[in-house]
Design a protein around this motif. Structure first.
Motif, PDB file in Angstrom:
ATOM      1  N   PRO A 142       0.734  -1.178   0.059  1.00 15.67           N
ATOM      2  CA  PRO A 142       0.094  -0.004   0.078  1.00 15.67           C
ATOM      3  C   PRO A 142       0.842   1.265   0.131  1.00 15.67           C
ATOM      4  CG  PRO A 142       0.041  -1.010   2.305  1.00 15.67           C
ATOM      5  CD  PRO A 142       0.874  -1.902   1.239  1.00 15.67           C
ATOM      6  N   ALA A 143       0.244   2.244  -0.343  1.00 14.60           N
ATOM      7  CA  ALA A 143       1.010   3.734  -0.399  1.00 14.60           C
ATOM      8  C   ALA A 143       1.586   3.973   0.876  1.00 14.60           C
ATOM      9  CB  ALA A 143       0.081   4.799  -0.566  1.00 14.60           C
ATOM     10  N   ALA A 144       1.029   3.588   2.219  1.00 16.42           N
ATOM     11  CA  ALA A 144       1.597   3.865   3.293  1.00 16.42           C
ATOM     12  C   ALA A 144       0.921   2.778   4.431  1.00 16.42           C
ATOM     13  CB  ALA A 144       1.095   5.100   3.967  1.00 16.42           C
ATOM     14  N   SER A 145       1.766   2.248   5.347  1.00 18.37           N
ATOM     15  CA  SER A 145       1.305   1.190   6.069  1.00 18.37           C
ATOM     16  C   SER A 145       2.038   1.328   7.542  1.00 18.37           C
ATOM     17  CB  SER A 145       1.275  -0.211   5.579  1.00 18.37           C
ATOM     18  OG  SER A 145       2.745  -0.431   5.456  1.00 18.37           O
ATOM     19  N   PHE A 146       1.325   0.809   8.517  1.00 19.79           N
ATOM     20  CA  PHE A 146       2.010   0.495   9.814  1.00 19.79           C
ATOM     21  C   PHE A 146       3.021  -0.657   9.885  1.00 19.79           C
ATOM     22  CE2 PHE A 146      -2.282   2.405  10.925  1.00 19.79           C
ATOM     23  CZ  PHE A 146      -1.837   3.701  11.318  1.00 19.79           C
ATOM     24  N   PHE A 147       4.116  -0.284  10.532  1.00 21.38           N
ATOM     25  CA  PHE A 147       4.988  -1.640  10.933  1.00 21.38           C
ATOM     26  C   PHE A 147       5.406  -1.625  12.429  1.00 21.38           C
ATOM     27  CE2 PHE A 147       7.934   1.614   9.823  1.00 21.38           C
ATOM     28  CZ  PHE A 147       9.033   1.173  10.215  1.00 21.38           C
ATOM     29  N   GLY A 148       6.042  -2.735  12.721  1.00 22.23           N
ATOM     30  CA  GLY A 148       6.595  -2.638  14.066  1.00 22.23           C
ATOM     31  C   GLY A 148       5.295  -2.659  15.208  1.00 22.23           C
ATOM     32  N   ARG A 149       5.834  -2.441  16.243  1.00 17.86           N
ATOM     33  CA  ARG A 149       5.105  -2.596  17.593  1.00 17.86           C
ATOM     34  C   ARG A 149       4.629  -1.118  18.033  1.00 17.86           C
ATOM     35  NH1 ARG A 149       3.039  -6.780  19.561  1.00 17.86           N
ATOM     36  NH2 ARG A 149       2.831  -6.145  21.495  1.00 17.86           N
ATOM     37  N   PRO A 150       3.548  -0.740  18.428  1.00 21.97           N
ATOM     38  CA  PRO A 150       3.262   0.574  18.802  1.00 21.97           C
ATOM     39  C   PRO A 150       3.998   0.685  20.332  1.00 21.97           C
ATOM     40  CG  PRO A 150       1.205  -0.231  17.949  1.00 21.97           C
ATOM     41  CD  PRO A 150       2.209  -1.354  17.949  1.00 21.97           C
ATOM     42  N   ALA A 151       4.506   2.081  20.291  1.00 23.81           N
ATOM     43  CA  ALA A 151       4.897   2.219  21.693  1.00 23.81           C
ATOM     44  C   ALA A 151       4.081   3.399  22.595  1.00 23.81           C
ATOM     45  CB  ALA A 151       6.507   2.970  21.603  1.00 23.81           C
ATOM     46  N   GLU A 152       3.815   3.245  23.798  1.00 26.62           N
ATOM     47  CA  GLU A 152       2.870   3.885  24.652  1.00 26.62           C
ATOM     48  C   GLU A 152       3.779   4.389  25.836  1.00 26.62           C
ATOM     49  OE1 GLU A 152       0.367   1.285  27.398  1.00 26.62           O
ATOM     50  OE2 GLU A 152       0.517   0.472  25.271  1.00 26.62           O
ATOM     51  N   SER A 153       3.249   5.605  26.109  1.00 25.53           N
ATOM     52  CA  SER A 153       3.697   6.162  27.315  1.00 25.53           C
ATOM     53  C   SER A 153       2.889   7.092  27.976  1.00 25.53           C
ATOM     54  CB  SER A 153       5.147   7.156  26.879  1.00 25.53           C
ATOM     55  OG  SER A 153       4.956   8.124  26.120  1.00 25.53           O
ATOM     56  N   PRO A 154       2.315   6.852  29.209  1.00 26.69           N
ATOM     57  CA  PRO A 154       1.388   7.912  29.980  1.00 26.69           C
ATOM     58  C   PRO A 154       1.980   9.129  30.524  1.00 26.69           C
ATOM     59  CG  PRO A 154       1.664   6.039  31.083  1.00 26.69           C
ATOM     60  CD  PRO A 154       2.439   5.769  29.694  1.00 26.69           C
ATOM     61  N   GLY A 155       1.339  10.156  30.729  1.00 23.51           N
ATOM     62  CA  GLY A 155       2.041  11.353  31.092  1.00 23.51           C
ATOM     63  C   GLY A 155       1.170  11.796  32.005  1.00 23.51           C
ATOM     64  N   ARG A 175       5.566   4.649   0.903  1.00 26.56           N
ATOM     65  CA  ARG A 175       5.970   4.248  -0.271  1.00 26.56           C
ATOM     66  C   ARG A 175       5.656   5.198  -1.287  1.00 26.56           C
ATOM     67  NH1 ARG A 175       4.227   2.230  -4.465  1.00 26.56           N
ATOM     68  NH2 ARG A 175       2.086   1.745  -3.784  1.00 26.56           N
ATOM     69  N   VAL A 176       4.742   5.980  -1.309  1.00 22.63           N
ATOM     70  CA  VAL A 176       4.387   7.211  -1.900  1.00 22.63           C
ATOM     71  C   VAL A 176       4.294   8.367  -1.072  1.00 22.63           C
ATOM     72  CG1 VAL A 176       2.519   8.028  -3.527  1.00 22.63           C
ATOM     73  CG2 VAL A 176       3.089   5.458  -3.542  1.00 22.63           C
ATOM     74  N   GLY A 178       2.924  12.080   0.123  1.00 16.90           N
ATOM     75  CA  GLY A 178       1.730  12.621   0.258  1.00 16.90           C
ATOM     76  C   GLY A 178       1.249  12.937   1.501  1.00 16.90           C
ATOM     77  N   SER A 179      -0.052  13.622   1.570  1.00 15.16           N
ATOM     78  CA  SER A 179      -0.710  13.996   3.006  1.00 15.16           C
ATOM     79  C   SER A 179      -1.549  12.623   3.374  1.00 15.16           C
ATOM     80  CB  SER A 179      -1.315  14.940   2.647  1.00 15.16           C
ATOM     81  OG  SER A 179      -0.803  15.950   2.517  1.00 15.16           O
ATOM     82  N   TYR A 180      -1.071  12.351   4.593  1.00 17.71           N
ATOM     83  CA  TYR A 180      -1.746  11.108   5.028  1.00 17.71           C
ATOM     84  C   TYR A 180      -2.698  11.719   6.790  1.00 17.71           C
ATOM     85  CZ  TYR A 180       0.353   8.346   1.859  1.00 17.71           C
ATOM     86  OH  TYR A 180       1.099   7.680   0.653  1.00 17.71           O
ATOM     87  N   GLU A 181      -3.580  11.097   6.792  1.00 12.93           N
ATOM     88  CA  GLU A 181      -4.268  11.344   8.105  1.00 12.93           C
ATOM     89  C   GLU A 181      -4.208   9.764   8.910  1.00 12.93           C
ATOM     90  OE1 GLU A 181      -8.803  11.948   9.550  1.00 12.93           O
ATOM     91  OE2 GLU A 181      -7.970  13.228   7.707  1.00 12.93           O
ATOM     92  N   VAL A 182      -3.752  10.217  10.097  1.00 11.38           N
ATOM     93  CA  VAL A 182      -3.764   8.848  10.842  1.00 11.38           C
ATOM     94  C   VAL A 182      -4.665   9.148  12.147  1.00 11.38           C
ATOM     95  CG1 VAL A 182      -2.159   7.357  12.437  1.00 11.38           C
ATOM     96  CG2 VAL A 182      -1.352   8.389  10.218  1.00 11.38           C
ATOM     97  N   GLY A 183      -5.431   8.177  12.320  1.00  6.56           N
ATOM     98  CA  GLY A 183      -6.397   8.266  13.542  1.00  6.56           C
ATOM     99  C   GLY A 183      -6.348   7.185  14.295  1.00  6.56           C
ATOM    100  N   ALA A 184      -7.010   7.049  15.612  1.00  8.91           N
ATOM    101  CA  ALA A 184      -6.649   5.959  16.666  1.00  8.91           C
ATOM    102  C   ALA A 184      -8.126   6.082  17.495  1.00  8.91           C
ATOM    103  CB  ALA A 184      -5.580   6.017  17.515  1.00  8.91           C
ATOM    104  N   SER A 185      -8.458   5.122  17.970  1.00  3.14           N
ATOM    105  CA  SER A 185      -9.702   4.921  18.976  1.00  3.14           C
ATOM    106  C   SER A 185      -9.044   4.017  20.274  1.00  3.14           C
ATOM    107  CB  SER A 185     -10.954   4.062  18.219  1.00  3.14           C
ATOM    108  OG  SER A 185     -11.331   4.720  17.401  1.00  3.14           O
ATOM    109  N   LEU A 186      -9.535   4.609  21.328  1.00  5.22           N
ATOM    110  CA  LEU A 186      -8.972   4.110  22.442  1.00  5.22           C
ATOM    111  C   LEU A 186     -10.211   3.391  23.119  1.00  5.22           C
ATOM    112  CD1 LEU A 186      -6.982   3.946  24.698  1.00  5.22           C
ATOM    113  CD2 LEU A 186      -7.570   5.931  25.828  1.00  5.22           C
ATOM    114  N   LEU A 187     -10.155   2.032  23.248  1.00  2.38           N
ATOM    115  CA  LEU A 187     -11.173   1.044  23.602  1.00  2.38           C
ATOM    116  C   LEU A 187     -10.935   0.558  25.078  1.00  2.38           C
ATOM    117  CD1 LEU A 187     -11.881  -0.774  20.236  1.00  2.38           C
ATOM    118  CD2 LEU A 187     -13.058   1.336  21.254  1.00  2.38           C
ATOM    119  N   SER A 188     -11.957   0.418  25.692  1.00  2.26           N
ATOM    120  CA  SER A 188     -11.621  -0.319  26.921  1.00  2.26           C
ATOM    121  C   SER A 188     -12.065  -1.758  26.964  1.00  2.26           C
ATOM    122  CB  SER A 188     -12.725   0.285  28.101  1.00  2.26           C
ATOM    123  OG  SER A 188     -12.706  -0.395  29.290  1.00  2.26           O
ATOM    124  N   GLN A 189     -11.361  -2.820  27.505  1.00  2.00           N
ATOM    125  CA  GLN A 189     -11.631  -4.106  27.461  1.00  2.00           C
ATOM    126  C   GLN A 189     -12.305  -4.610  28.679  1.00  2.00           C
ATOM    127  OE1 GLN A 189      -8.033  -6.045  26.294  1.00  2.00           O
ATOM    128  NE2 GLN A 189      -8.332  -5.600  24.188  1.00  2.00           N
TER     129      GLN A 189
END
Length: 189
Positions: A142-155, A175-176, A178-189
């Motif tokens: 794809p033109a852009a994709s996530f890789f590796g593991r996310p890192a988190e840090s509370p503050g 890979r290409v 351009g402008s990309y928009e990255v979003g996230a949702s925080l969910l409780s388990q």
């Protein structure tokens, strides 16, 4: 409750032939229209013979074996509605290369084929085609994709001992440009 029933013996020749069937052999070829060395699609030419003219649906599901579990994993599917006259035909299915790339699984891939038709699209035939031995890296990602593991840090911004913010950092392969928009949702388990 379920009960078993054994029918009287019948020969397969006692029944009508399906109106269409796979004829094999099928063939596959990668497609790289921009000649950049990475395949945008995997093209599979499916051989079909129609004994009755009509409208048919040809479906294909590309799978690979997960090396960790030895189980098949669905990668990408394709289908085509076709009107066939009586005779032999080649129906071309195109499989997007990006899901092959992001699957991380090498071939040869198994293509599960289904042929159906009639007013309610009954399945008339199924077949399996094994592709050549492609590696997933041969296909364009794809033109852009996530890789590796996310890192988190509370503050704790205000110093009251409770978190005010949760920062999550992700690595993105672009890979290409351009402008990309990255979003996230925080969910409780």
């Amino acid at each position: 409750s379920l009960e078993n029933h054994t029918t009287s013996p019948y020969a397969h020749t006692d029944f009508e032939e399906p109106p269409a069937a796979f004829a094999g052999p099928h063939s596959d070829v990668p497609y790289d229209p921009d000649a950049d060395g990475a395949f945008e699609r995997l093209i599979v030419d499916v051989s079909v013979v129609a004994g009755t003219a009509g409208d048919y649906l040809i479906q294909g599901e590309l799978t690979a074996e997960d090396p960790a579990t030895s189980r098949p994993v669905s990668i990408v599917s394709s289908y085509k509605f076709v009107s066939l006259e009586v005779g032999s035909h080649v129906v071309r299915l195109a499989f997007d290369g990006a899901p092959i790339n992001t699957s991380g699984l090498d071939g040869p891939y198994r293509l599960l084929l289904r042929l159906s038709g009639g007013p309610v699209y009954l399945e008339y035939a199924s077949d399996v085609h094994v592709t050549r031995a492609y590696t997933f890296t041969m296909f364009e990602g794809p033109a852009a994709s996530f890789f590796g593991r996310p890192a988190e840090s509370p503050g704790d911004v205000d110093g009251n001992g409770l978190y005010d913010v949760l920062r999550v950092e992700v690595d993105i392969a672009v890979r290409v440009g351009g402008s990309y928009e990255v979003g996230a949702s925080l969910l409780s388990q």
